[in-house]
Design an enzyme around this catalytic site. Structure first.
Site, PDB file in Angstrom:
ATOM      1  CG  ASP A   1      36.616 -88.286 -76.856  1.00 44.50           C
ATOM      2  OD1 ASP A   1      37.634 -87.849 -77.422  1.00 44.50           O
ATOM      3  OD2 ASP A   1      35.460 -87.908 -77.133  1.00 44.50           O
TER       4      ASP A   1
ATOM      5  CB  SER B   1      32.408 -83.328 -81.535  1.00 49.37           C
ATOM      6  OG  SER B   1      33.692 -82.854 -81.203  1.00 49.37           O
TER       7      SER B   1
ATOM      8  CG  HIS C   1      36.012 -87.341 -80.601  1.00 53.16           C
ATOM      9  ND1 HIS C   1      35.388 -86.723 -79.534  1.00 53.16           N
ATOM     10  CD2 HIS C   1      35.836 -86.514 -81.665  1.00 53.16           C
ATOM     11  CE1 HIS C   1      34.872 -85.584 -79.933  1.00 53.16           C
ATOM     12  NE2 HIS C   1      35.122 -85.437 -81.226  1.00 53.16           N
TER      13      HIS C   1
END
Length: 243
Positions: free
Chosen positions: A183, A125, A215
């Site tokens: 996601d 991320s 995610h």
């Protein structure tokens, strides 16, 4: 803006090699996490573990700082964002400050006898975005960079840096990118576009899609990442690069 602690204060979780240390991976966590947290997550989803006979894996922790998407609340983040969006400016002041701090983590590996061409920088991320800034703008002589469930802003300065290096014929690290199609925080299309623009700018990239993955990390993704790391950071006895 609150001052970011100096690099020597960054906490790190380290997975030592079982044999001679001859290469290193620096793995940066996502927003709100810690090095120890993402290390535990990797271990939970990985069979085998992301551990190696010759590679030290370093998981630094970002210092707590005010984070604008959380209305200024303190969070362990590598940099600030104006918002979590593909289509906004980057907060370069905080990105560049943290790049300097993380540079000291790289220097620690160099002092341990590992040259930069025997290092890979990556993350999950926000950690993947930070890794792209580090590898493409500050340390382009590393062996590779990976970004999992990550994206760069639409007009990221990373794209310009890659274009300039490619135009000059200067070396660029290879990119491994992975992203889940499910996601809903960092959209899959943002990751796809990041890879596409970097590839067009002159970078060698590989993008892996994981159907339905949200995610998060997954075992198939870490397995692919582990294999890729081993192709880039061969044991000393197999490294024929001559470097």
């Amino acid at each position: 803006m609150a001052a970011v602690p100096s690099s020597k204060l960054l906490h790190k979780c380290v997975v030592s090699p079982t044999g001679k240390h001859s290469a290193s991976v620096i793995f940066l966590h996502g927003s709100g996490d810690t090095g120890q947290g993402v290390r535990a997550w990797v271990k939970e989803v990985s069979v085998p573990d992301l551990a190696f006979p010759h590679i030290r894996v370093v998981y630094p922790t970002a210092p707590a700082r005010p984070y604008t998407p959380m209305r200024g609340a303190l969070s362990n983040v590598w940099f600030d964002r104006y918002k979590i969006s593909h289509d906004c400016l980057e907060h370069l002041e905080s990105i560049d400050s943290m790049a300097n701090s993380l540079g000291a983590v790289i220097q620690e590996e160099i002092r341990a006898g590992v040259p930069k061409h025997r290092m890979i920088i990556g993350g999950f991320s926000m950690g993947g975005a930070m890794a792209l800034h580090l590898a493409c703008r500050y340390h382009p002589d590393v062996a590779g960079v990976f970004a999992l469930s990550s994206f760069l802003n639409k007009d990221s300065v990373v794209y310009q840096a890659v274009e300039e290096r490619a135009r000059a014929g200067s070396p660029l690290p290879e990119l491994f990118q992975g992203h889940g199609t499910g996601d809903e925080l960092v959209f899959h299309k943002w990751g796809e576009e990041t890879t596409a623009v970097l590839k067009k700018a002159g970078m060698t990239t590989t993008f892996h899609s994981f159907p339905g993955l949200q995610h998060q990390l997954s075992r198939p993704e870490i397995e692919l990442l582990r294999s890729w790391i081993l192709t880039k950071l061969l044991p000393d006895s197999l490294d024929a690069s001559g470097q």
